[in-house]
Motif scaffolding. Structure first.
Motif, mmCIF file in Angstrom:
data_model
loop_
_atom_site.group_PDB
_atom_site.id
_atom_site.type_symbol
_atom_site.label_atom_id
_atom_site.label_comp_id
_atom_site.label_asym_id
_atom_site.label_seq_id
_atom_site.Cartn_x
_atom_site.Cartn_y
_atom_site.Cartn_z
ATOM 1 N N ALA A 52 0.882 -1.806 0.292
ATOM 2 C CA ALA A 52 0.187 0.394 0.089
ATOM 3 C C ALA A 52 1.148 1.843 0.073
ATOM 4 C CB ALA A 52 -0.774 0.241 1.552
ATOM 5 N N ARG A 53 0.208 2.239 -0.108
ATOM 6 C CA ARG A 53 0.542 3.469 -0.412
ATOM 7 C C ARG A 53 0.044 4.641 0.878
ATOM 8 N NH1 ARG A 53 3.344 6.240 -3.450
ATOM 9 N NH2 ARG A 53 1.913 7.775 -3.543
ATOM 10 N N VAL A 54 0.826 4.903 1.558
ATOM 11 C CA VAL A 54 0.122 5.133 3.489
ATOM 12 C C VAL A 54 1.116 6.364 2.986
ATOM 13 C CG1 VAL A 54 0.312 4.906 5.272
ATOM 14 C CG2 VAL A 54 0.849 2.841 3.732
ATOM 15 N N LEU A 55 -0.343 6.933 3.674
ATOM 16 C CA LEU A 55 0.513 8.734 4.449
ATOM 17 C C LEU A 55 -0.656 8.656 5.473
ATOM 18 C CD1 LEU A 55 0.115 11.674 3.406
ATOM 19 C CD2 LEU A 55 -1.643 11.815 2.763
ATOM 20 N N LYS A 114 -3.092 21.089 -2.394
ATOM 21 C CA LYS A 114 -2.865 20.982 -3.335
ATOM 22 C C LYS A 114 -3.134 19.322 -4.053
ATOM 23 C CE LYS A 114 1.525 19.142 -2.948
ATOM 24 N NZ LYS A 114 2.965 19.210 -1.665
ATOM 25 N N PRO A 115 -3.351 19.429 -5.647
ATOM 26 C CA PRO A 115 -4.043 18.849 -5.825
ATOM 27 C C PRO A 115 -2.925 17.562 -6.148
ATOM 28 C CG PRO A 115 -4.531 19.959 -7.347
ATOM 29 C CD PRO A 115 -3.762 20.410 -5.862
ATOM 30 N N ALA A 116 -3.439 16.243 -5.508
ATOM 31 C CA ALA A 116 -1.734 15.239 -5.609
ATOM 32 C C ALA A 116 -1.858 14.338 -6.869
ATOM 33 C CB ALA A 116 -3.237 14.002 -4.555
ATOM 34 N N SER A 117 -0.237 14.079 -6.491
ATOM 35 C CA SER A 117 0.115 13.419 -7.684
ATOM 36 C C SER A 117 -0.418 12.379 -7.839
ATOM 37 C CB SER A 117 1.698 13.793 -7.589
ATOM 38 O OG SER A 117 2.255 13.463 -6.297
ATOM 39 N N GLN A 118 -0.332 11.413 -6.699
ATOM 40 C CA GLN A 118 -0.090 9.792 -6.694
ATOM 41 C C GLN A 118 -1.586 9.995 -5.474
ATOM 42 O OE1 GLN A 118 3.009 7.078 -7.041
ATOM 43 N NE2 GLN A 118 1.859 5.959 -7.994
ATOM 44 N N PRO A 119 -2.307 9.307 -5.686
ATOM 45 C CA PRO A 119 -3.568 8.622 -4.582
ATOM 46 C C PRO A 119 -2.484 7.716 -3.756
ATOM 47 C CG PRO A 119 -4.167 7.317 -6.386
ATOM 48 C CD PRO A 119 -3.460 7.975 -6.643
ATOM 49 N N PHE A 120 -3.264 7.629 -2.646
ATOM 50 C CA PHE A 120 -2.834 6.752 -1.241
ATOM 51 C C PHE A 120 -3.998 5.629 -1.587
ATOM 52 C CE2 PHE A 120 -0.423 10.592 -1.372
ATOM 53 C CZ PHE A 120 1.262 10.006 -0.451
ATOM 54 N N GLY A 145 -7.649 14.267 -4.254
ATOM 55 C CA GLY A 145 -7.594 13.810 -4.648
ATOM 56 C C GLY A 145 -6.673 12.773 -4.401
ATOM 57 N N TRP A 146 -6.572 12.865 -3.154
ATOM 58 C CA TRP A 146 -5.629 12.487 -2.614
ATOM 59 C C TRP A 146 -5.756 10.553 -1.802
ATOM 60 C CZ3 TRP A 146 -1.100 13.677 -1.084
ATOM 61 C CH2 TRP A 146 -0.703 15.462 -1.505
ATOM 62 N N LEU A 147 -6.682 10.041 -2.599
ATOM 63 C CA LEU A 147 -7.191 8.852 -2.092
ATOM 64 C C LEU A 147 -7.820 7.979 -3.506
ATOM 65 C CD1 LEU A 147 -9.776 9.813 0.619
ATOM 66 C CD2 LEU A 147 -7.617 9.041 1.042
ATOM 67 N N ALA A 148 -6.799 6.833 -3.677
ATOM 68 C CA ALA A 148 -7.341 5.957 -4.380
ATOM 69 C C ALA A 148 -8.296 5.180 -4.515
ATOM 70 C CB ALA A 148 -5.978 4.823 -3.964
ATOM 71 N N GLU A 149 -9.100 4.701 -5.297
ATOM 72 C CA GLU A 149 -10.296 3.936 -5.105
ATOM 73 C C GLU A 149 -11.335 3.785 -3.775
ATOM 74 O OE1 GLU A 149 -13.057 1.631 -7.873
ATOM 75 O OE2 GLU A 149 -12.137 2.642 -9.440
#
Length: 191
Positions: A52-55, A114-120, A145-149
């Motif tokens: 997972a990509r985690v923030l 700011k808009p996310a460059s890639q979702p988490f 847009g910080w969150l994946a689907e």
């Protein structure tokens, strides 16, 4: 061995860094998520940390983010406003020998605007209590847009706080422990 300016430590519960102890910087309002609550949360997440990509917003001691990293997250971004605390987070990443983590020294709300460059895939929101930051952070995570689907979002706030999550988030689990109200949501894609 204690590190100058630290007031304690966190212990990683499970995964590749299990049992490792990391120093925690002494900063006002810093309250690492307890082992008990952390263990419950990661039981809820059962396997969701793998790759997972985690923030980790309002990272503080980094206990949630480091636990996810130990459980094989592919990337971790720790966002922390306090300069000394951010430096301690970076030092602790070095102690773990991980190249999968990054510390961003920034105000979380400004960072999330700011808009996310890639979702988490997994996001931890554990702001300082009684400052009204959680609801703003949740709204920005969704709108920018910080969150994946199907992202998972863990929120830890003070007891009694009426908190509204975005309408497309489904409450998966919740826990009340001491002064803490913990909730785990799963995001559902909007049409």
């Amino acid at each position: 061995m204690a590190v100058k300016g630290t007031s304690g430590q966190i212990r990683i519960i499970s995964g590749q860094y299990r049992g490792r102890k990391l120093p925690v910087w002494d900063a006002e309002g810093l309250r690492p998520t307890t082992d008990r609550v952390r263990e419950t949360v990661f039981n809820w997440l059962q396997g969701q940390t793998l790759e997972a990509r985690v923030l980790d917003c309002f990272a503080g001691a980094g206990s949630l983010g480091f636990e996810a990293l130990s459980r094989h997250a592919s990337a971790l971004v720790l966002v922390e406003k306090d300069k000394a605390v951010a430096r301690q987070l970076a030092d602790n990443l070095g102690r773990l020998g991980s190249d999968k983590g990054q510390v961003v020294e920034a105000d979380v709300l400004a960072y999330l605007q700011k808009p996310a460059s890639q979702p988490f895939d997994l996001v931890f929101v554990d702001p300082p209590f009684h400052k009204g930051l959680a609801a703003k952070a949740l709204a920005l995570l969704e709108s920018q847009g910080w969150l994946a689907e199907s992202a998972w979002v863990y929120v830890e706030v003070e007891q009694g706080l009426a908190l509204e999550a975005p309408g497309n988030w489904r409450l998966h689990r919740e826990l009340n422990a001491g002064q803490v109200q913990a909730r785990l949501y799963q995001r559902e894609e909007t049409e």
